[in-house]
Scaffold this motif. Structure first.
Motif, PDB file in Angstrom:
ATOM      1  N   LEU A   1       0.837  -1.188   0.000  1.00  0.00           N
ATOM      2  CA  LEU A   1       0.000   0.000   0.000  1.00  0.00           C
ATOM      3  C   LEU A   1       0.876   1.244   0.000  1.00  0.00           C
ATOM      4  CD1 LEU A   1      -2.728  -0.828   2.707  1.00  0.00           C
ATOM      5  CD2 LEU A   1      -2.925  -1.098   0.230  1.00  0.00           C
ATOM      6  N   SER A   2       0.344   2.311  -0.582  1.00  0.00           N
ATOM      7  CA  SER A   2       1.047   3.588  -0.505  1.00  0.00           C
ATOM      8  C   SER A   2       0.895   4.149   0.906  1.00  0.00           C
ATOM      9  CB  SER A   2       0.455   4.570  -1.511  1.00  0.00           C
ATOM     10  OG  SER A   2      -0.862   4.945  -1.129  1.00  0.00           O
ATOM     11  N   THR A   3       1.691   5.156   1.216  1.00  0.00           N
ATOM     12  CA  THR A   3       1.626   5.765   2.551  1.00  0.00           C
ATOM     13  C   THR A   3       0.238   6.320   2.828  1.00  0.00           C
ATOM     14  OG1 THR A   3       3.978   6.334   2.457  1.00  0.00           O
ATOM     15  CG2 THR A   3       2.616   7.521   4.051  1.00  0.00           C
ATOM     16  N   GLU A   4      -0.377   6.956   1.839  1.00  0.00           N
ATOM     17  CA  GLU A   4      -1.715   7.527   2.012  1.00  0.00           C
ATOM     18  C   GLU A   4      -2.760   6.436   2.165  1.00  0.00           C
ATOM     19  OE1 GLU A   4      -4.663  10.201   2.677  1.00  0.00           O
ATOM     20  OE2 GLU A   4      -2.492  10.555   2.609  1.00  0.00           O
ATOM     21  N   GLN A   5      -2.655   5.377   1.369  1.00  0.00           N
ATOM     22  CA  GLN A   5      -3.597   4.256   1.494  1.00  0.00           C
ATOM     23  C   GLN A   5      -3.484   3.600   2.866  1.00  0.00           C
ATOM     24  OE1 GLN A   5      -2.346   1.901  -1.864  1.00  0.00           O
ATOM     25  NE2 GLN A   5      -3.944   2.713  -3.213  1.00  0.00           N
ATOM     26  N   LEU A   6      -2.266   3.407   3.314  1.00  0.00           N
ATOM     27  CA  LEU A   6      -2.043   2.786   4.613  1.00  0.00           C
ATOM     28  C   LEU A   6      -2.636   3.636   5.734  1.00  0.00           C
ATOM     29  CD1 LEU A   6      -0.699   0.375   5.997  1.00  0.00           C
ATOM     30  CD2 LEU A   6       1.412   1.717   6.135  1.00  0.00           C
ATOM     31  N   LYS A   7      -2.488   4.938   5.618  1.00  0.00           N
ATOM     32  CA  LYS A   7      -3.053   5.844   6.616  1.00  0.00           C
ATOM     33  C   LYS A   7      -4.569   5.710   6.658  1.00  0.00           C
ATOM     34  CE  LYS A   7      -3.385  10.768   7.785  1.00  0.00           C
ATOM     35  NZ  LYS A   7      -2.974  12.144   7.388  1.00  0.00           N
ATOM     36  N   ARG A   8      -5.186   5.591   5.499  1.00  0.00           N
ATOM     37  CA  ARG A   8      -6.650   5.514   5.442  1.00  0.00           C
ATOM     38  C   ARG A   8      -7.175   4.204   6.001  1.00  0.00           C
ATOM     39  NH1 ARG A   8      -7.722   8.041  -0.657  1.00  0.00           N
ATOM     40  NH2 ARG A   8      -7.180  10.211  -0.120  1.00  0.00           N
TER      41      ARG A   8
ATOM     42  N   TYR B   1      -4.003  -4.990  12.080  1.00  0.00           N
ATOM     43  CA  TYR B   1      -4.526  -3.862  12.831  1.00  0.00           C
ATOM     44  C   TYR B   1      -5.380  -2.919  11.984  1.00  0.00           C
ATOM     45  CZ  TYR B   1      -1.731  -5.468  16.693  1.00  0.00           C
ATOM     46  OH  TYR B   1      -1.213  -6.237  17.713  1.00  0.00           O
ATOM     47  N   VAL B   2      -5.831  -3.396  10.843  1.00  0.00           N
ATOM     48  CA  VAL B   2      -6.830  -2.646  10.070  1.00  0.00           C
ATOM     49  C   VAL B   2      -8.192  -2.932  10.685  1.00  0.00           C
ATOM     50  CG1 VAL B   2      -7.982  -2.431   7.836  1.00  0.00           C
ATOM     51  CG2 VAL B   2      -5.493  -2.682   7.933  1.00  0.00           C
ATOM     52  N   PRO B   3      -8.942  -1.903  11.136  1.00  0.00           N
ATOM     53  CA  PRO B   3     -10.254  -2.163  11.736  1.00  0.00           C
ATOM     54  C   PRO B   3     -11.197  -2.798  10.727  1.00  0.00           C
ATOM     55  CG  PRO B   3      -9.904   0.196  11.399  1.00  0.00           C
ATOM     56  CD  PRO B   3      -8.594  -0.473  11.134  1.00  0.00           C
ATOM     57  N   CYS B   4     -12.152  -3.577  11.218  1.00  0.00           N
ATOM     58  CA  CYS B   4     -12.994  -4.392  10.330  1.00  0.00           C
ATOM     59  C   CYS B   4     -13.756  -3.556   9.319  1.00  0.00           C
ATOM     60  CB  CYS B   4     -13.946  -5.250  11.155  1.00  0.00           C
ATOM     61  SG  CYS B   4     -15.125  -4.328  12.175  1.00  0.00           S
ATOM     62  N   TYR B   5     -14.173  -2.350   9.681  1.00  0.00           N
ATOM     63  CA  TYR B   5     -14.949  -1.514   8.760  1.00  0.00           C
ATOM     64  C   TYR B   5     -14.088  -0.881   7.667  1.00  0.00           C
ATOM     65  CZ  TYR B   5     -13.389   1.482  12.608  1.00  0.00           C
ATOM     66  OH  TYR B   5     -12.633   2.085  13.584  1.00  0.00           O
ATOM     67  N   ARG B   6     -12.758  -1.024   7.755  1.00  0.00           N
ATOM     68  CA  ARG B   6     -11.860  -0.550   6.689  1.00  0.00           C
ATOM     69  C   ARG B   6     -11.419  -1.692   5.756  1.00  0.00           C
ATOM     70  NH1 ARG B   6     -12.914   4.757   7.552  1.00  0.00           N
ATOM     71  NH2 ARG B   6     -12.144   5.514   9.573  1.00  0.00           N
ATOM     72  N   LEU B   7     -11.787  -2.918   6.061  1.00  0.00           N
ATOM     73  CA  LEU B   7     -11.322  -4.040   5.254  1.00  0.00           C
ATOM     74  C   LEU B   7     -11.810  -3.989   3.805  1.00  0.00           C
ATOM     75  CD1 LEU B   7     -11.582  -6.930   7.875  1.00  0.00           C
ATOM     76  CD2 LEU B   7      -9.501  -5.826   7.025  1.00  0.00           C
ATOM     77  N   PRO B   8     -13.079  -3.592   3.525  1.00  0.00           N
ATOM     78  CA  PRO B   8     -13.469  -3.467   2.107  1.00  0.00           C
ATOM     79  C   PRO B   8     -12.616  -2.450   1.350  1.00  0.00           C
ATOM     80  CG  PRO B   8     -15.409  -3.519   3.517  1.00  0.00           C
ATOM     81  CD  PRO B   8     -14.224  -3.379   4.426  1.00  0.00           C
ATOM     82  N   LEU B   9     -12.252  -1.344   1.992  1.00  0.00           N
ATOM     83  CA  LEU B   9     -11.377  -0.356   1.350  1.00  0.00           C
ATOM     84  C   LEU B   9     -10.000  -0.939   1.112  1.00  0.00           C
ATOM     85  CD1 LEU B   9     -10.880   2.562   0.388  1.00  0.00           C
ATOM     86  CD2 LEU B   9     -10.261   3.136   2.759  1.00  0.00           C
ATOM     87  N   PHE B  10      -9.483  -1.684   2.077  1.00  0.00           N
ATOM     88  CA  PHE B  10      -8.196  -2.356   1.920  1.00  0.00           C
ATOM     89  C   PHE B  10      -8.247  -3.314   0.729  1.00  0.00           C
ATOM     90  CE2 PHE B  10      -5.009  -5.339   4.278  1.00  0.00           C
ATOM     91  CZ  PHE B  10      -4.026  -5.018   3.351  1.00  0.00           C
TER      92      PHE B  10
END
Length: 329
Positions: A11-18, A270-279
């Motif tokens: 992931l890019s730095t910005e993607q990882l932050k999100r 450590y990606v919260p579950c509600y961010r997994l679709p974005l990941f």
């Protein structure tokens, strides 16, 4: 031990932050949502008590009971609240204890699973390591789940184990019981008390115990199978777990709170579950689609993990899928 790809390589730095951004509101709202669904289904049975509403409620509540376990899992990764104390309290009081579980027991067990996924040191390998199995063997397992046999056996073992002690005084035996399931028993006693004060004590049995012994066991097994059964292996960063695409019915009755995005969870825990679709979206955009293990729906998953060519007499190799600090992935 499996080595995961460094986050900044995929992931890019910005993607990882999100994808790592945590929301205290979302953590609390998901717990409230789970209990609102449980409450609404219980009101339905109280209003129209008949076999049809009880079965529908069992499916809705059983899926939200899995949801509470998922949110306990989220809390074990620190995802419910950025304050560690509040995160632990939310996971323990509102998710784990009502489900006869304990975050403090579950967390070290679960982190060992992440560190040793699909190796002989993985404490969860016995849940899915014996797949593929025959269709008739899977059918027997699912029938045991839906009929309450699995749930009864596991609750009986859990309570008996907590009460059993070869040595020690009464105080020591009580301390063992309290440490293992004492607060969970009190939490369930509180649910019974609420139903009794409402004049319908039987709702605790119909709308909590019955779903926990039946539909919850069924969807818990489906979850375990979909996540790690018949995958490419622990040495493959993108092949140690499966992501399952779901439709709206599956999200309601089988896979709440983005639990189906399990490959993404193993890539970055450590990606919260509600961010997994974005990941998941970012991984596809970054060119990893061909490496990801993805299946379209839970019915297709069951087809992937069963075969008519396997000896139907093979029944061993599986530990019970329980709710006392083991069996979550």
């Amino acid at each position: 031990m499996r080595t995961m790809s460094p986050a900044k390589e995929i992931l890019s730095t910005e993607q990882l932050k999100r994808v790592r951004a945590r929301s205290d509101f979302m953590g609390g709202w998901l717990i409230i949502h789970a209990w609102l669904v449980i409450l609404a289904a219980t009101f339905l049975v109280a209003w129209l008590p008949n076999p049809a509403t009880i079965l529908l409620a069992a499916m809705l509540i059983g899926s939200r009971q899995l949801g509470l376990v998922i949110l306990m899992h989220e809390g074990a990764h620190g995802g419910l609240n950025r304050n560690a104390g509040i995160n632990h309290a939310l996971a323990q009081w509102f998710c784990a204890w009502p489900m006869l579980a304990n975050v403090d027991v579950y967390r070290p067990y679960h982190l060992k699973h992440h560190a040793n996924t699909l190796t002989e040191d993985d404490p969860d390998i016995v849940l899915t390591g014996h797949y593929p199995i025959s269709r008739s063997s899977l059918r027997r397992k699912l029938i045991r789940d839906l009929s309450g046999q699995s749930g009864y056996a596991q609750r009986k073992f859990q309570i008996t184990n907590a009460l059993t002690s070869d040595t020690g005084t009464f105080g020591e035996r009580f301390s063992k019981f309290w440490h293992e399931i004492g607060p969970a028993v009190l939490a369930n006693g509180l649910l019974l008390l609420v139903c009794a004060l409402a004049g319908r004590w039987w709702l605790y049995l119909a709308c909590w115990v019955f779903p926990m012994l039946t539909w919850y066991q069924f969807v818990l097994r489906l979850r375990n199978i979909a996540e790690h059964a018949v995958v490419r292996g622990g040495d493959d960063t993108f092949g140690c777990a499966r992501t399952t695409y779901t439709n709206w019915l599956e999200r309601i009755f089988i896979a709440p709170y983005w639990v189906n995005y399990h490959l993404e969870h193993h890539l970055l825990i450590y990606v919260p579950c509600y961010r997994l679709p974005l990941f998941h979206q970012y991984l596809r955009e970054n060119g990893y689609a061909s490496r990801m293990l993805v299946t379209e729906g839970y019915l297709a998953v069951l087809g992937e993990v069963t075969s008519l060519q396997i000896d139907d007499s093979t029944k061993g190799g599986e530990r019970a899928i329980g709710t006392f600090g083991q069996g979550y992935q």
